[in-house]
Scaffold this active site. Structure first.
Site, PDB file in Angstrom:
ATOM      1  N   HIS A  14      10.004 -16.447 -13.451  1.00 50.90           N
ATOM      2  CA  HIS A  14      10.230 -18.040 -12.939  1.00 50.90           C
ATOM      3  C   HIS A  14      11.130 -18.160 -11.942  1.00 50.90           C
ATOM      4  CE1 HIS A  14      10.736 -22.567 -14.103  1.00 50.90           C
ATOM      5  NE2 HIS A  14      11.551 -22.362 -13.174  1.00 50.90           N
ATOM      6  N   HIS A  16      12.393 -19.865  -7.885  1.00 48.76           N
ATOM      7  CA  HIS A  16      12.227 -20.803  -6.609  1.00 48.76           C
ATOM      8  C   HIS A  16      12.670 -20.175  -5.630  1.00 48.76           C
ATOM      9  CE1 HIS A  16      11.999 -24.226  -9.475  1.00 48.76           C
ATOM     10  NE2 HIS A  16      12.640 -23.544 -10.195  1.00 48.76           N
ATOM     11  N   LYS A 100       1.491 -24.807 -13.258  1.00 49.68           N
ATOM     12  CA  LYS A 100       2.902 -25.290 -13.773  1.00 49.68           C
ATOM     13  C   LYS A 100       3.009 -26.872 -14.178  1.00 49.68           C
ATOM     14  CE  LYS A 100       7.293 -25.578 -14.560  1.00 49.68           C
ATOM     15  NZ  LYS A 100       8.588 -24.829 -14.317  1.00 49.68           N
ATOM     16  N   HIS A 137       7.573 -26.813 -18.036  1.00 51.79           N
ATOM     17  CA  HIS A 137       8.808 -27.193 -17.954  1.00 51.79           C
ATOM     18  C   HIS A 137       9.011 -28.175 -19.393  1.00 51.79           C
ATOM     19  CE1 HIS A 137      12.780 -28.455 -16.321  1.00 51.79           C
ATOM     20  NE2 HIS A 137      12.532 -29.215 -17.276  1.00 51.79           N
ATOM     21  N   HIS A 175      12.135 -21.309 -19.334  1.00 48.59           N
ATOM     22  CA  HIS A 175      13.527 -21.464 -19.565  1.00 48.59           C
ATOM     23  C   HIS A 175      14.273 -21.964 -20.601  1.00 48.59           C
ATOM     24  CE1 HIS A 175      12.339 -25.101 -17.572  1.00 48.59           C
ATOM     25  NE2 HIS A 175      12.284 -24.858 -16.394  1.00 48.59           N
ATOM     26  N   ASP A 248      14.676 -18.381 -13.076  1.00 51.51           N
ATOM     27  CA  ASP A 248      15.156 -19.815 -12.555  1.00 51.51           C
ATOM     28  C   ASP A 248      16.000 -19.883 -11.586  1.00 51.51           C
ATOM     29  OD1 ASP A 248      14.339 -22.446 -12.500  1.00 51.51           O
ATOM     30  OD2 ASP A 248      15.604 -23.147 -14.282  1.00 51.51           O
TER      31      ASP A 248
HETATM   32  C1  NCD Z   1      15.046 -26.373 -10.595  1.00 52.53           C
HETATM   33  C2  NCD Z   1      14.978 -26.639  -9.066  1.00 52.53           C
HETATM   34  O1  NCD Z   1      16.030 -26.570  -8.612  1.00 52.53           O
HETATM   35  O2  NCD Z   1      13.742 -26.601  -8.347  1.00 52.53           O
HETATM   36  N1  NCD Z   1      16.331 -26.727 -11.069  1.00 52.53           N
HETATM   37  C3  NCD Z   1      16.739 -26.362 -12.312  1.00 52.53           C
HETATM   38  O3  NCD Z   1      17.832 -26.730 -12.661  1.00 52.53           O
HETATM   39  N2  NCD Z   1      16.298 -25.122 -12.932  1.00 52.53           N
HETATM   40  C4  NCD Z   1      13.788 -27.058 -11.020  1.00 52.53           C
HETATM   41  C5  NCD Z   1      13.510 -26.451 -12.585  1.00 52.53           C
HETATM   42  O4  NCD Z   1      13.107 -25.344 -12.761  1.00 52.53           O
HETATM   43  O5  NCD Z   1      13.743 -27.262 -13.469  1.00 52.53           O
HETATM   44 ZN    ZN Z   2      12.799 -23.707 -12.369  1.00 54.69          ZN
END
Ligand code: NCD
Ligand code: ZN
Length: 346
Positions: A14, A16, A100, A137, A175, A248
């Site tokens: 996971h 970003h 997702k 999520h 998460h 995450d």
């Molecule tokens: C994530 C994001 O910033 O894209 N933020 C987070 O707090 N984890 C989004 C997510 O995975 O919930």
């Molecule tokens: Zn995330």
């Protein structure tokens, strides 16, 4: 206790990566240690079609420093308008690894998420049929549900009904932050797994709120009480194959974090492996780190494990930059607030 540990190269289930300059800055931080990562589709606008995912994958590979190797595992953002045939085609071509599900409004860039779950029934059924996993999520967004209860309520109101209505659908509850989720995963069938982040193994809600508000510890799902952190730690270090790493890592510029309405997300890509080694060692479970970071994830996703290895070495405390720069902005690196003795040396 040995001061060197060689494990199969880890994967991040996971992640970003964002886009543009931010992606160029953060991608090497992951690719340095990780072979593959599940790439979150919550760009603005989100990655909703196979064509979007193909274009995003191309941008990621173009941003990868030539000396690094890394495989982005693409996902599509499920919306009420998602076309099951598009999902199936993107899966059949090998372009996407998962889909997702964001409940509408649950987190950063989730406005296009699902409000009416009946509208995604056909897509979910198709996914079950073709073996395409669903990443979830797991938080409800109803205004009357306290933010600290949103994960536990999601299990009862959304996740369990979806799983019962869609036999064969393989689901990753992402998460997880509560003992409720740990218990649910343990009692569910083997078509359910969960990812656990690095930061949720380290912080509880006091880290966010005691002695002053600390925006860099604010993420979603929000960290809960210490008993929940301990349940996550027990699950991650248990060797149970249903739990594996999804960092995450969610970079935001400091200007977006430190403001009256700050963004959710912890940026852990640079120091995740150091932190995890420290956490697993303290839990007397260093021998289970490889399972958590490198074996259980591929097993659930039905992908081969990596053949390359990394070596972690223990020594004097290592430090990481407090921030990394993106154009004229800074992104703060997660601070575990304990010394890190392990680092990836090969
Ligand atoms: C994530 C994001 O910033 O894209 N933020 C987070 O707090 N984890 C989004 C997510 O995975 O919930
Ligand atoms: Zn995330």
């Amino acid at each position: 206790m040995s001061d060197s540990l060689t494990i199969r190269r880890p994967d991040d289930w996971h992640l970003h990566l964002r886009d543009g300059a931010m992606m160029h800055a953060v991608l090497p931080e992951t690719a340095r240690h990780f072979a593959r990562a599940i790439i979150m589709p919550n760009l603005v606008p989100p990655v909703v079609t196979g064509a979007d995912a193909a274009a995003y994958r191309h941008r990621i590979l173009a941003a990868l420093p030539p000396e690094m190797s890394f495989q982005p595992l693409m996902t599509l953002y499920l919306t009420e308008d998602t076309d099951p045939d598009d999902l199936a085609a993107a899966h059949a071509s090998g372009l996407i690894t998962a889909v997702k599900l964001y409940p509408a409004g649950a987190t950063t860039n989730s406005a296009s998420g699902v409000a009416n779950f009946d509208k995604v029934r056909a897509a979910l059924e198709r996914m079950a049929e073709i073996g395409l996993p669903l990443c979830v999520h797991g938080e409800v967004t109803a205004e009357d549900i306290d933010i600290f209860d949103r994960e536990a309520v999601f299990i009862d109101r959304v996740l369990d009904p979806i799983r019962k209505a869609t036999p064969g659908l393989r689901v990753i509850m992402e998460h997880i932050t509560t003992s409720d989720a740990v218990d649910y995963v343990r009692t569910a069938g083997d078509d359910l797994a969960a990812t656990i982040t690095t930061h949720h193994l380290v912080i509880n809600r006091n880290h966010i709120l005691v002695g002053g508000i600390r925006p860099h510890y604010y993420c979603l799902p929000v960290a809960k009480r210490e008993n929940h952190r301990l349940a996550l730690l027990a699950a991650a270090t248990s060797g149970e194959t249903r739990f594996f790493l999804g960092t995450d890592s969610a970079p935001h510029p400091d200007t977006a974090k430190i403001t009256p309405c700050g963004c959710a997300g912890c940026f852990t890509a640079p120091n995740t492996m150091s932190i995890l080694a420290e956490v697993f060692e303290k839990a007397n479970a260093l021998d289970r780190l490889e399972g958590f970071t490198s074996l259980h994830g591929p097993n659930f996703y039905r992908l081969p494990v990596n053949t390359e290895t990394i070596t972690l070495t223990k020594g004097a405390p290592v430090t990481y930059p407090n921030t990394i720069s993106v154009e004229d902005e800074q992104i703060t690196v997660f601070d575990p607030e304990f010394p890190l003795h392990w680092s990836v040396t090969a």
